[in-house]
Design an enzyme around this catalytic site. Structure first.
Site, PDB file in Angstrom:
ATOM      1  N   GLU A 149     -28.869 -21.436 -19.328  1.00 46.48           N
ATOM      2  CA  GLU A 149     -29.729 -20.564 -18.533  1.00 46.48           C
ATOM      3  C   GLU A 149     -29.534 -19.109 -18.935  1.00 46.48           C
ATOM      4  OE1 GLU A 149     -30.514 -22.922 -14.421  1.00 46.48           O
ATOM      5  OE2 GLU A 149     -28.589 -21.931 -14.580  1.00 46.48           O
ATOM      6  N   THR A 179     -22.876 -36.974 -17.334  1.00 44.28           N
ATOM      7  CA  THR A 179     -22.710 -37.135 -15.898  1.00 44.28           C
ATOM      8  C   THR A 179     -23.786 -38.073 -15.373  1.00 44.28           C
ATOM      9  OG1 THR A 179     -24.066 -35.203 -15.357  1.00 44.28           O
ATOM     10  CG2 THR A 179     -21.695 -34.832 -15.676  1.00 44.28           C
ATOM     11  N   GLY A 215     -24.140 -38.754 -11.720  1.00 43.02           N
ATOM     12  CA  GLY A 215     -24.200 -38.669 -10.271  1.00 43.02           C
ATOM     13  C   GLY A 215     -23.178 -39.557  -9.601  1.00 43.02           C
ATOM     14  N   ARG A 241     -22.544 -42.498  -9.904  1.00 39.35           N
ATOM     15  CA  ARG A 241     -21.926 -43.508 -10.770  1.00 39.35           C
ATOM     16  C   ARG A 241     -20.808 -42.931 -11.634  1.00 39.35           C
ATOM     17  NH1 ARG A 241     -26.977 -43.885 -12.371  1.00 39.35           N
ATOM     18  NH2 ARG A 241     -26.445 -44.141 -14.556  1.00 39.35           N
ATOM     19  N   GLY A 242     -20.539 -41.632 -11.524  1.00 39.88           N
ATOM     20  CA  GLY A 242     -19.442 -41.028 -12.258  1.00 39.88           C
ATOM     21  C   GLY A 242     -19.901 -40.376 -13.548  1.00 39.88           C
ATOM     22  N   GLY A 257     -25.568 -27.572  -6.698  1.00 36.94           N
ATOM     23  CA  GLY A 257     -24.267 -27.078  -7.141  1.00 36.94           C
ATOM     24  C   GLY A 257     -23.284 -28.141  -7.594  1.00 36.94           C
ATOM     25  N   ALA A 258     -23.661 -29.420  -7.517  1.00 36.06           N
ATOM     26  CA  ALA A 258     -22.731 -30.481  -7.909  1.00 36.06           C
ATOM     27  C   ALA A 258     -22.380 -30.389  -9.389  1.00 36.06           C
ATOM     28  CB  ALA A 258     -23.313 -31.850  -7.585  1.00 36.06           C
ATOM     29  N   GLY A 259     -23.370 -30.118 -10.227  1.00 38.40           N
ATOM     30  CA  GLY A 259     -23.108 -29.991 -11.662  1.00 38.40           C
ATOM     31  C   GLY A 259     -22.225 -28.812 -11.976  1.00 38.40           C
ATOM     32  N   ASP A 260     -22.424 -27.712 -11.265  1.00 39.38           N
ATOM     33  CA  ASP A 260     -21.574 -26.536 -11.475  1.00 39.38           C
ATOM     34  C   ASP A 260     -20.139 -26.817 -11.031  1.00 39.38           C
ATOM     35  OD1 ASP A 260     -23.699 -25.017 -12.478  1.00 39.38           O
ATOM     36  OD2 ASP A 260     -24.294 -24.394 -10.466  1.00 39.38           O
ATOM     37  N   ALA A 271     -18.573 -31.644  -3.781  1.00 39.31           N
ATOM     38  CA  ALA A 271     -19.596 -30.610  -3.646  1.00 39.31           C
ATOM     39  C   ALA A 271     -20.865 -31.099  -2.972  1.00 39.31           C
ATOM     40  CB  ALA A 271     -19.933 -30.032  -5.021  1.00 39.31           C
ATOM     41  N   GLY A 314     -25.570 -26.314   0.381  1.00 41.30           N
ATOM     42  CA  GLY A 314     -25.399 -25.100  -0.401  1.00 41.30           C
ATOM     43  C   GLY A 314     -24.559 -25.312  -1.644  1.00 41.30           C
TER      44      GLY A 314
END
Length: 177
Positions: free
Chosen positions: A10, A97, A99, A101-102, A126-129, A159, A164
């Site tokens: 980004e 990744t 989700g 499933r790990g 924000g899960a990926g971050d 997360a 948020g």
């Protein structure tokens, strides 16, 4: 000097190239979170950056994009195809990744599935971050990629348990599993 340099897509691609080359020059590990993966459609950019990635971090859709563009087509393994095929793109290692499933780690020793951690999902923002931040934090402490991905999977799971991005970002004590 940092032991690890992390970039994502980004920011301007020129900054990513500069970060990757600086990491290589200084002997630091370069981690690229290829989100979004679209800039890697530029073959010159991809050929410059991908060989420096250790690891390349992608989700299943980004893996499918890269494999469809430069390598194997996605197969029966799922949307990301064969995660090991990412190594044939020239990366030193890759993490896909998945989700809940790990994740899957692909490196010179083969592929390793890291199972997900069951949690009640409230918001995936924000899960990926959180995943990538935990990954590089753990790699800085101990350069074992599979171990770092285990920590990262737990951070990503933590997360998603609240709303948020910043407010849900976990601390080590908050990690499930």
């Amino acid at each position: 000097w940092a032991r690890i340099v992390l970039a994502q897509l980004e920011i301007p691609v020129g900054a990513v190239v500069a970060a990757a080359l600086a990491a290589e020059l200084r002997g630091a590990r370069f981690v690229l979170n290829a989100a979004p993966a679209d800039p890697l459609a530029d073959r010159d950019f991809a050929e410059t950056v991908l060989p420096l990635c250790d690891p390349l971090v992608v989700n299943e859709h980004e893996a499918a994009f890269l494999l469809g563009r430069y390598g194997d087509r996605p197969g029966a393994e799922g949307p990301g195809g064969d995660p090991g095929a990412l190594l044939r793109l020239g990366v030193r290692s890759a993490v896909v990744t998945m989700g809940e499933r790990g994740a899957v780690v692909a490196h010179s020793e083969g592929t390793v599935n890291v199972p997900g951690v069951p949690v009640r999902v409230v918001d995936t923002t924000g899960a990926g971050d959180a995943f990538t931040g935990a990954l590089v934090w753990r790699l800085a402490l101990r350069p074992d990629l599979v171990d770092a991905v285990r920590w990262a999977v737990r951070a990503g799971a933590a997360a998603v348990r609240a709303y948020g991005a910043q407010s849900a970002c976990p601390r080590v004590d908050d990690l499930p599993g």
